[in-house]
Design an enzyme around this catalytic site. Structure first.
Site, mmCIF file in Angstrom:
data_model
loop_
_atom_site.group_PDB
_atom_site.id
_atom_site.type_symbol
_atom_site.label_atom_id
_atom_site.label_comp_id
_atom_site.label_asym_id
_atom_site.label_seq_id
_atom_site.Cartn_x
_atom_site.Cartn_y
_atom_site.Cartn_z
ATOM 1 N N MET A 1 -50.700 -0.155 8.681
ATOM 2 C CA MET A 1 -51.193 0.499 9.788
ATOM 3 C C MET A 1 -52.850 0.810 10.124
ATOM 4 O O MET A 1 -53.279 -0.163 10.486
ATOM 5 C CB MET A 1 -50.644 2.363 9.683
ATOM 6 C CG MET A 1 -49.175 2.253 10.201
ATOM 7 S SD MET A 1 -48.728 3.952 10.492
ATOM 8 C CE MET A 1 -48.797 4.810 9.208
ATOM 9 N N CYS A 2 -53.585 1.518 9.087
ATOM 10 C CA CYS A 2 -54.966 1.805 9.162
ATOM 11 C C CYS A 2 -55.116 2.875 10.183
ATOM 12 O O CYS A 2 -54.501 2.702 11.343
ATOM 13 C CB CYS A 2 -55.542 0.559 9.470
ATOM 14 S SG CYS A 2 -55.631 -0.661 7.958
#
Lengths: 303, 228
Positions: A1-2
């Site tokens: 994700m981040c």
């Protein structure tokens, strides 16, 4: 994700709060990535001085006497401010290149996080709240800034693998996504004289923009080029000395929300990151379009 | 009416309250304030409750809704009303990616715009978007109706099965195996009924074009037509 965030201030009255606002935005995004976190703050150049942000795995040893060691190279202009594992070297702008060159022999174990007339970059392994506290980011003022909290996919969880990546003076980039042609592009960029610190895909994106801007393009034009030359998934938020840009790949599966008021332009991976900003209730909130460059510049706005 | 303030009450408590409703209960109206982009607001409703959400929500709002009526007075993040079974979800603002994905029934109304992949793999849901929709919408859509009063982005209806797509504005491009089809009287009638159900008063069914599957990409057997 981040998780990625960005804040570009239009209203000077908000500038003292930049670090605090950006810290809250990034901490809200913690559950999008717990591996490492980083923030770039554009603090405005004081007295025409330049800054180099360096990082060390052994700060006590490496930072001891650093100011004396670079005395000659900086012509006596350098001042070192230590912040945990990072140190910010403030010096006369015309000594910037000489000191960077000297650092590689005087203190080869130091890693340069970023350099320029305005930017300071702080990044470490760990959660956003810890990184923000460790470096006192809340107390920092500035004109614009970007932040990132990482869920690693393409390279190791290390300080150097944390975002933002800076590959040129006052430039930095944060990335949510993964690039598929980064190895080939890295080879081409090395031929054009760019240097790389990691095997990370996002660093290649940062270096690509640096190389394109070195040919005279502005950030907006360089981001247009990225849409043709980078393959993979990306939402980028990019800072330059006076500019702030956002671009998403044509598939646009990595999330992005933007908000704009008379006071600021803000970016968040999710709307949650924006809810504490002043006036968000009446802000224009929108999702950036795929394959579309968004670009703001303090200098162009003033002109 | 119970009011849940998500700035002080854990989301879990609110969603649990929705699941604790007994058959035949008549206190079924809820209000949510300060949603602040929270994920999974009002997920898994399985009773005919009504929920008014005063603000914008994050991922997966009203997911798997089965019989509830959820109105979001704000915008919704990715995956709103994902896999809805029945009921109604209304978004007063915009919706992010994959709104109504895999929905099997019910009605999703988006009063603003929807981003990419709206109605992806829909399986019976009706989706009415007052504004425009992004690229790859109705990808592999199997059944149900997607109605767009504005424009559609690239690759509308790629690899489409038997969902019906109605667009009033322009379509940037059609996806593989998606073609424009004739608006026959039964389509005008069905679309008119759906517009009315969605509270749309400023659009005539005659103004829409219909898009559907060319049926060359999947194995369509006329004997199975009733299954859709």
């Amino acid at each position: 994700m981040c998780g990625i965030v960005g804040l570009f201030l239009k209203d000077k009255a908000l500038e003292p709060q930049l670090g605090a606002l950006l810290s809250d935005m990034l901490i809200t995004m913690t559950d999008r990535g717990p591996d490492s976190a980083g923030i770039a703050i554009y603090g405005g150049a004081a007295n025409g001085d330049a800054k180099i942000t360096v990082q060390s795995a052994n700060p006590e040893q490496d930072f001891a006497g650093l100011q004396d060691k670079i005395e000659d190279a900086s012509g006596g202009t350098a001042k070192v401010e230590i912040k945990s594992t990072h140190a910010v070297i403030t010096l006369a702008t015309d000594k910037l290149d000489a000191v960077r060159a000297a650092l590689s022999t005087i203190a080869p174990t130091l890693r340069v996080m970023g350099a320029g007339e305005s930017v300071e970059i702080y990044k470490e392994v760990g959660l956003p709240k810890d990184v923000v506290n460790r470096f006192g980011v809340r107390a920092m003022g500035g004109t614009h800034g970007i932040g990132h909290t990482r869920m690693a996919t393409e390279s190791a969880v290390t300080t150097l693998g944390a975002h933002p990546f800076s590959t040129g003076a006052d430039q930095c980039l944060v990335h949510n996504g993964s690039l598929s042609n980064h190895n080939n592009l890295r080879r081409e960029l090395k031929k054009r004289g760019l240097r790389f610190e990691t095997e990370n895909d996002s660093e290649v994106a940062a270096a690509y923009l640096t190389a394109e801007m070195d040919t005279g393009k502005d950030l907006g034009q360089a981001l247009e080029g990225a849409l043709d030359d980078l393959d993979g998934f990306f939402t980028f938020v990019v800072g330059t000395k006076s500019g702030f840009g956002v671009v998403r790949d044509p598939i646009a599966c990595k999330p992005a929300v933007m908000a704009e008021t008379d006071q600021y332009v803000a970016f968040g991976s999710e709307y949650r990151a924006l809810v504490n900003l002043p006036g968000i209730e009446t802000a224009r909130v929108w999702e950036p379009e795929p394959a579309t460059v968004y670009f703001w510049d303090h200098e162009k706005a003033a002109a | 009416m119970p009011v849940f303030d998500l700035s002080v009450t854990p989301l879990r408590e609110f969603n649990q309250a929705l699941h604790d409703i007994k058959d035949g209960a008549n206190d079924t109206a809820f209000e949510v304030v300060n949603p602040r982009g929270h994920h999974s607001v009002a997920v898994g409703i399985d009773a005919p409750v009504s929920v008014e959400v005063k603000g914008s929500v994050g991922y997966y709002c009203a997911g798997m809704n089965d019989g509830g009526t959820v109105t979001v007075h704000g915008s919704a993040g990715p995956g709103v009303a994902e896999n809805m079974m029945s009921g109604t979800v209304v978004i007063e603002g915009d919706a992010s990616q994959y709104a109504g994905a895999t929905g099997r029934g019910g009605l999703l109304v988006i009063k603003g715009n929807a981003a990419s992949r709206c109605g992806i793999s829909m399986k019976g849901i009706d989706i009415v978007v007052h504004g425009s929709i992004g690229h790859m919408s109705a990808f592999m859509a199997q059944s149900g109706n997607l109605v767009v009063l504005g424009d559609a982005g690239d690759a509308l209806g790629d690899s489409l099965y038997e969902a019906r797509l109605f667009v009033r504005g322009s379509v940037k491009s059609l996806g593989a195996d998606c073609i424009e089809k004739e608006m026959r009287p039964e389509h005008i009638e069905a679309l008119g009924a759906l517009l009315e159900k969605a509270g749309v008063s400023d659009a005539k069914p005659e103004d829409f074009k219909r898009y559907g599957s060319a049926r060359t990409l999947y194995t369509f057997n006329i004997d199975n037509a009733d299954a859709y």
